[in-house]
Design an enzyme around this catalytic site. Structure first.
Site, PDB file in Angstrom:
ATOM      1  N   LYS A 162      87.618  43.830  37.129  1.00  0.00           N
ATOM      2  CA  LYS A 162      87.453  44.515  35.848  1.00  0.00           C
ATOM      3  C   LYS A 162      88.763  44.578  35.052  1.00  0.00           C
ATOM      4  O   LYS A 162      89.842  44.293  35.582  1.00  0.00           O
ATOM      5  CB  LYS A 162      86.900  45.919  36.104  1.00  0.00           C
ATOM      6  CG  LYS A 162      85.486  45.901  36.696  1.00  0.00           C
ATOM      7  CD  LYS A 162      84.980  47.327  36.915  1.00  0.00           C
ATOM      8  CE  LYS A 162      83.570  47.334  37.456  1.00  0.00           C
ATOM      9  NZ  LYS A 162      83.067  48.719  37.620  1.00  0.00           N
TER      10      LYS A 162
ATOM     11  N   PHE B  29      76.581  57.411  31.451  1.00  0.00           N
ATOM     12  CA  PHE B  29      77.870  56.702  31.433  1.00  0.00           C
ATOM     13  C   PHE B  29      77.783  55.309  30.815  1.00  0.00           C
ATOM     14  O   PHE B  29      78.800  54.612  30.718  1.00  0.00           O
ATOM     15  CB  PHE B  29      78.440  56.599  32.854  1.00  0.00           C
ATOM     16  CG  PHE B  29      77.542  55.870  33.831  1.00  0.00           C
ATOM     17  CD1 PHE B  29      77.492  54.482  33.861  1.00  0.00           C
ATOM     18  CD2 PHE B  29      76.737  56.579  34.711  1.00  0.00           C
ATOM     19  CE1 PHE B  29      76.665  53.808  34.755  1.00  0.00           C
ATOM     20  CE2 PHE B  29      75.912  55.921  35.620  1.00  0.00           C
ATOM     21  CZ  PHE B  29      75.874  54.526  35.633  1.00  0.00           C
TER      22      PHE B  29
ATOM     23  N   ARG C 149      81.340  44.234  49.557  1.00  0.00           N
ATOM     24  CA  ARG C 149      81.217  45.669  49.300  1.00  0.00           C
ATOM     25  C   ARG C 149      82.154  46.467  50.213  1.00  0.00           C
ATOM     26  O   ARG C 149      82.734  47.476  49.797  1.00  0.00           O
ATOM     27  CB  ARG C 149      79.765  46.119  49.413  1.00  0.00           C
ATOM     28  CG  ARG C 149      78.911  45.466  48.306  1.00  0.00           C
ATOM     29  CD  ARG C 149      77.523  46.002  48.205  1.00  0.00           C
ATOM     30  NE  ARG C 149      77.488  47.373  47.717  1.00  0.00           N
ATOM     31  CZ  ARG C 149      77.668  47.744  46.461  1.00  0.00           C
ATOM     32  NH1 ARG C 149      77.935  46.839  45.521  1.00  0.00           N
ATOM     33  NH2 ARG C 149      77.587  49.010  46.115  1.00  0.00           N
TER      34      ARG C 149
ATOM     35  N   THR D 277      82.672  53.485  45.335  1.00  0.00           N
ATOM     36  CA  THR D 277      82.743  53.410  43.873  1.00  0.00           C
ATOM     37  C   THR D 277      83.846  54.303  43.327  1.00  0.00           C
ATOM     38  O   THR D 277      84.595  53.912  42.436  1.00  0.00           O
ATOM     39  CB  THR D 277      81.384  53.803  43.261  1.00  0.00           C
ATOM     40  OG1 THR D 277      80.379  52.939  43.801  1.00  0.00           O
ATOM     41  CG2 THR D 277      81.399  53.669  41.755  1.00  0.00           C
TER      42      THR D 277
ATOM     43  N   ARG E 272      89.522  49.238  45.905  1.00  0.00           N
ATOM     44  CA  ARG E 272      89.501  50.402  45.012  1.00  0.00           C
ATOM     45  C   ARG E 272      90.531  51.453  45.414  1.00  0.00           C
ATOM     46  O   ARG E 272      91.152  52.069  44.541  1.00  0.00           O
ATOM     47  CB  ARG E 272      88.102  50.988  44.947  1.00  0.00           C
ATOM     48  CG  ARG E 272      87.163  50.084  44.147  1.00  0.00           C
ATOM     49  CD  ARG E 272      85.770  50.643  44.073  1.00  0.00           C
ATOM     50  NE  ARG E 272      84.940  49.876  43.158  1.00  0.00           N
ATOM     51  CZ  ARG E 272      83.660  49.620  43.374  1.00  0.00           C
ATOM     52  NH1 ARG E 272      83.062  50.063  44.477  1.00  0.00           N
ATOM     53  NH2 ARG E 272      82.966  48.926  42.493  1.00  0.00           N
TER      54      ARG E 272
ATOM     55  N   ASN F 261      87.406  51.374  38.050  1.00  0.00           N
ATOM     56  CA  ASN F 261      87.410  51.221  39.507  1.00  0.00           C
ATOM     57  C   ASN F 261      87.615  49.785  39.987  1.00  0.00           C
ATOM     58  O   ASN F 261      87.194  49.425  41.071  1.00  0.00           O
ATOM     59  CB  ASN F 261      86.164  51.856  40.119  1.00  0.00           C
ATOM     60  CG  ASN F 261      84.880  51.171  39.715  1.00  0.00           C
ATOM     61  OD1 ASN F 261      84.885  50.207  38.955  1.00  0.00           O
ATOM     62  ND2 ASN F 261      83.774  51.657  40.233  1.00  0.00           N
TER      63      ASN F 261
ATOM     64  N   HIS G 215      83.609  44.957  40.532  1.00  0.00           N
ATOM     65  CA  HIS G 215      82.147  45.064  40.640  1.00  0.00           C
ATOM     66  C   HIS G 215      81.705  44.072  41.696  1.00  0.00           C
ATOM     67  O   HIS G 215      82.256  42.975  41.793  1.00  0.00           O
ATOM     68  CB  HIS G 215      81.472  44.712  39.309  1.00  0.00           C
ATOM     69  CG  HIS G 215      79.996  44.477  39.441  1.00  0.00           C
ATOM     70  ND1 HIS G 215      79.076  45.485  39.329  1.00  0.00           N
ATOM     71  CD2 HIS G 215      79.284  43.346  39.712  1.00  0.00           C
ATOM     72  CE1 HIS G 215      77.861  44.989  39.524  1.00  0.00           C
ATOM     73  NE2 HIS G 215      77.965  43.689  39.756  1.00  0.00           N
TER      74      HIS G 215
END
EC number: 2.7.4.6
Length: 143
Positions: free
Chosen positions: A11, A59, A87, A93, A104, A114, A117
């Site tokens: 991100k 959000f 993951r 998250t 993260r 964060n 994705h």
């Protein structure tokens, strides 16, 4: 064990921190192969379409604004149990809940910014990969 593909997005916050290479290194050390990758500046329409499942969530607008705030790195990862493995590498998250040593925990600052994705299951992985990549853009890693 099944060889899977999953979509991963680094991100805007993590791209701005210049940690793309560090994140790619974690993918590779975990046995995941990058079979497609591109940097993109998402349009509002692209971000809204990608996150359409969250359209009614409070959000949603903030998420879309964040995802268009700077370039992202989009990649397809392939490997044994790629979805779960990615993951696990990402962590929770909310970075405050993420295990030490996860992406993260190391690179994210908040639940909103964060860092990454990752697809959450085989069906969403297939949909998300198709959203950003044509099938001829995926390069099998056979060597």
């Amino acid at each position: 064990m099944a060889v899977e593909r999953t979509l991963s997005i680094i991100k805007p916050d993590a791209v701005a921190k210049n940690v793309i290479g560090e994140i790619y290194s974690r993918f590779e050390k975990a046995g995941l192969r990058i079979v497609a990758a591109k940097m993109a500046q998402l349009s509002r329409e692209q971000a809204e379409g990608f996150y359409a499942v969250h359209r009614e969530r409070p959000f949603f607008n903030d998420l879309v604004s964040f995802m268009i705030s700077g370039p992202v790195m989009i990649q397809v990862l392939e490997g044994e149990n790629a979805i779960a493995k990615n993951r696990e590498l990402m962590g929770a998250t909310n970075p405050r809940d993420a295990a030490p040593g996860t992406i993260r925990a190391d690179f994210a600052v908040s639940i909103d910014e964060n860092a990454v994705h990752g697809s959450d299951g085989p069906e969403t992985a297939a949909q998300e990969i198709a959203y950003f990549f044509e099938s001829d853009e995926l390069c099998p890693r056979t060597r």
